[in-house]
Design a protein around this motif. Structure first.
Motif, PDB file in Angstrom:
ATOM      1  N   ASN A 213       0.818  -1.223   0.000  1.00  0.00           N
ATOM      2  CA  ASN A 213       0.000   0.000   0.000  1.00  0.00           C
ATOM      3  C   ASN A 213       0.846   1.266   0.000  1.00  0.00           C
ATOM      4  O   ASN A 213       0.454   2.292  -0.560  1.00  0.00           O
ATOM      5  CB  ASN A 213      -0.918   0.032   1.223  1.00  0.00           C
ATOM      6  N   THR A 214       1.996   1.208   0.665  1.00  0.00           N
ATOM      7  CA  THR A 214       2.877   2.373   0.735  1.00  0.00           C
ATOM      8  C   THR A 214       4.115   2.221  -0.134  1.00  0.00           C
ATOM      9  O   THR A 214       4.558   3.186  -0.770  1.00  0.00           O
ATOM     10  CB  THR A 214       3.322   2.629   2.189  1.00  0.00           C
ATOM     11  N   ILE A 215       4.705   1.030  -0.192  1.00  0.00           N
ATOM     12  CA  ILE A 215       6.003   0.876  -0.846  1.00  0.00           C
ATOM     13  C   ILE A 215       5.970   1.304  -2.307  1.00  0.00           C
ATOM     14  O   ILE A 215       6.795   2.119  -2.752  1.00  0.00           O
ATOM     15  CB  ILE A 215       6.504  -0.579  -0.713  1.00  0.00           C
ATOM     16  N   ILE A 216       5.026   0.760  -3.070  1.00  0.00           N
ATOM     17  CA  ILE A 216       4.993   1.086  -4.501  1.00  0.00           C
ATOM     18  C   ILE A 216       4.672   2.569  -4.743  1.00  0.00           C
ATOM     19  O   ILE A 216       5.391   3.253  -5.486  1.00  0.00           O
ATOM     20  CB  ILE A 216       4.022   0.165  -5.247  1.00  0.00           C
ATOM     21  N   PRO A 217       3.606   3.130  -4.146  1.00  0.00           N
ATOM     22  CA  PRO A 217       3.353   4.558  -4.390  1.00  0.00           C
ATOM     23  C   PRO A 217       4.457   5.470  -3.868  1.00  0.00           C
ATOM     24  O   PRO A 217       4.722   6.522  -4.447  1.00  0.00           O
ATOM     25  CB  PRO A 217       2.012   4.821  -3.710  1.00  0.00           C
ATOM     26  N   ALA A 218       5.120   5.084  -2.777  1.00  0.00           N
ATOM     27  CA  ALA A 218       6.221   5.913  -2.282  1.00  0.00           C
ATOM     28  C   ALA A 218       7.344   5.977  -3.306  1.00  0.00           C
ATOM     29  O   ALA A 218       7.897   7.053  -3.581  1.00  0.00           O
ATOM     30  CB  ALA A 218       6.739   5.369  -0.957  1.00  0.00           C
ATOM     31  N   LEU A 219       7.691   4.843  -3.882  1.00  0.00           N
ATOM     32  CA  LEU A 219       8.729   4.829  -4.913  1.00  0.00           C
ATOM     33  C   LEU A 219       8.272   5.554  -6.170  1.00  0.00           C
ATOM     34  O   LEU A 219       9.038   6.313  -6.783  1.00  0.00           O
ATOM     35  CB  LEU A 219       9.112   3.386  -5.241  1.00  0.00           C
ATOM     36  N   MET A 220       7.027   5.341  -6.572  1.00  0.00           N
ATOM     37  CA  MET A 220       6.513   6.018  -7.760  1.00  0.00           C
ATOM     38  C   MET A 220       6.543   7.542  -7.576  1.00  0.00           C
ATOM     39  O   MET A 220       6.771   8.281  -8.527  1.00  0.00           O
ATOM     40  CB  MET A 220       5.087   5.568  -8.059  1.00  0.00           C
ATOM     41  N   ALA A 221       6.327   7.996  -6.354  1.00  0.00           N
ATOM     42  CA  ALA A 221       6.320   9.439  -6.072  1.00  0.00           C
ATOM     43  C   ALA A 221       7.718  10.035  -6.000  1.00  0.00           C
ATOM     44  O   ALA A 221       7.860  11.250  -5.880  1.00  0.00           O
ATOM     45  CB  ALA A 221       5.571   9.715  -4.775  1.00  0.00           C
TER      46      ALA A 221
END
Length: 463
Positions: free
Chosen positions: A142-150
């Motif tokens: 929930n956080t890992i992928i969007p954090a990296l994408m951001a």
């Protein structure tokens, strides 16, 4: 001396894995590497970030045959359901990657002659993700992928009970050739985690866990002006109206109550049923509950595995015993589940009636396979009881009247309102809670707002 973390399997009580905690030098090196890597990563085009994240998701799915039994050994979920968590992992990862261009796009106000104005979304820096054991892939992604994408870097501290999940994430990003330092998995004890939060070397902390754990996170962050995302406990209610499809409601609420042995923040823990259909609902609910097969989660026939530990099971046993001493009635007998052994992690599902809100089982988070069911005389009574809780994560309404569901949903103090379903996270919708269920948002385009900061550009080019 370096401490170690032992993972005790709920399947047989043995040590399944053991890892040394990172020492001070390793933690310092990881934080430095994260900051260095993020300074370059934020300049990468979004399409390049997406390629790395998609490759990591592909790599994770390629390990699914190993992950399913490994997950059963770590936290007890039946192996037959292991692939389901990875399907959810994939759904959330791909959705957050797909919406990133829109979610991270600059905000353009109405044009004014002579000026160029826009709001840019910039990454925060390093995001510390503290993930729980109960849905170890879903909650972390929930956080890992969007954090990296951001454009952020990520440090993952996974729960002691699911040590190997952190290693799987690290391996997936290694196979994806993610630049070194951008994602790091650290084995940490509570004190080390607190020191990292207090160090001011991470800019956002996303924690999923207990209310007490959330308070500890906030205490460690005092004075650091960190972003803090907290997904905490739940005592999620369901309301079955007189016009509900009874068979559908029973089938889905039994599953919502007992899937993962009830070890879900958004599991259904209390049910309110219109008094006109209450007898039929309770009879069918108990009958379907008796069809579960409690046993070794590595057995394909098992549909209900052990709780995460004997201590967790004993907490639920004590809740049930207290409710019975206060007048509740248990509908499931010990003869229905021979694998339920007192003092073990193996606990049969239980359905309680004649319950009240004076009982712990209707007020305090159980996080186990028990549910209380009460009759109600009206919508108003149901809403009052649903809101009579310190928690507010999700709530479900079972009815064939869409307008009524929307009207009642507006009155429920909760983060998510379901109609005719429960215990599900739609990645296109914000996942959030109210009251003691936490604060902040993951998933949906709103989730990106908690992983970025606004930077305004006000440029006058005509003088």
């Amino acid at each position: 001396m370096t401490s170690t973390i032992q993972l005790i399997s709920p399947v047989d009580g043995r040590v399944y894995a053991e890892r040394p905690c990172a020492d001070a030098a390793q933690v310092d090196k990881a934080l430095e590497a994260a900051a260095t890597a993020q300074a370059q990563w934020k300049r990468r085009p979004l399409g390049e970030r997406a390629a790395f994240c998609n490759a990591a998701a592909d790599a994770m799915l390629a390990m699914k045959d190993e992950i399913a039994p490994e997950l059963s050994w770590q936290m007890g979920r039946p192996v037959r359901y292991g692939a389901g968590e990875l399907r959810g992992f994939d759904e959330r990862a791909r959705h957050m990657i797909a919406i990133a261009p829109e979610a991270l796009a600059a905000v353009e106000p109405a044009p004014i002659y002579g000026f160029r104005r826009h709001i840019k979304r910039e990454p925060l820096g390093t995001v510390l993700v503290i993930a729980p054991w109960n849905y170890p892939y879903l909650t972390a992604v929930n956080t890992i992928i969007p954090a990296l994408m951001a454009g952020n870097s990520v440090i993952l501290k996974h729960a002691s009970q699911t040590l190997l999940v952190g290693e799987r994430f690290a391996e997936a990003f290694r196979r994806a050739n993610l630049p070194e330092g951008l994602f790091q998995n650290l084995v940490l004890d509570h004190e080390q985690t607190g020191r990292i939060i207090a160090s001011a070397r991470v800019q956002q902390v996303n924690f999923t866990g207990s209310v007490g754990g959330g308070r500890t996170m906030e205490s460690a962050a005092t004075g650091r002006f960190l972003g803090m995302g907290l997904e905490l406990g739940g005592k999620d209610p369901a309301y079955v109206r007189a016009d509900a499809n009874l068979d559908h409601a029973v089938e889905n609420l039994v599953d919502g109550s007992f899937f993962n042995s009830g070890q879900s923040c958004c599991a259904v823990e209390r049910i309110y049923v219109d008094q006109t259909i209450y007898p039929a609902f309770v009879e069918r609910f108990a009958a379907l509950t008796r069809q579960y097969v409690l046993g070794n989660p590595l057995d394909e026939a098992t549909t209900l595995g052990p709780l995460v530990s004997p201590q967790a099971a004993d907490f639920v046993r004590d809740q049930i015993a207290a409710a019975l001493s206060q007048g509740a009635k248990a509908l499931i007998g010990p003869q229905d589940f021979a694998a339920d052994v007192p003092g073990s992690a193996y606990l049969a599902p239980q359905v309680l009636v004649d319950v009240t809100h004076q009982m712990s089982v209707m007020r305090d988070e159980s996080f186990g396979p028990v549910v209380g069911i009460m009759p109600v005389a009206s919508d108003e009574e149901a809403i009052a009881l649903m809101n009579d809780s310190e928690f507010g994560l999700s709530a479900s309404i079972w009815t064939q009247d869409l307008a009524a569901a929307e009207r009642l949903g507006n009155e429920i103090e909760t983060g998510t309102v379901f109609m005719n379903r429960c215990d599900y996270l739609d990645p296109a919708l914000a996942w959030t809670g109210v009251k003691n269920s936490g604060r902040g948002v993951t998933l949906s385009r709103l989730g990106y707002e908690h992983l970025t900061r606004a930077k305004s550009f006000h440029l006058r080019h005509e003088i």
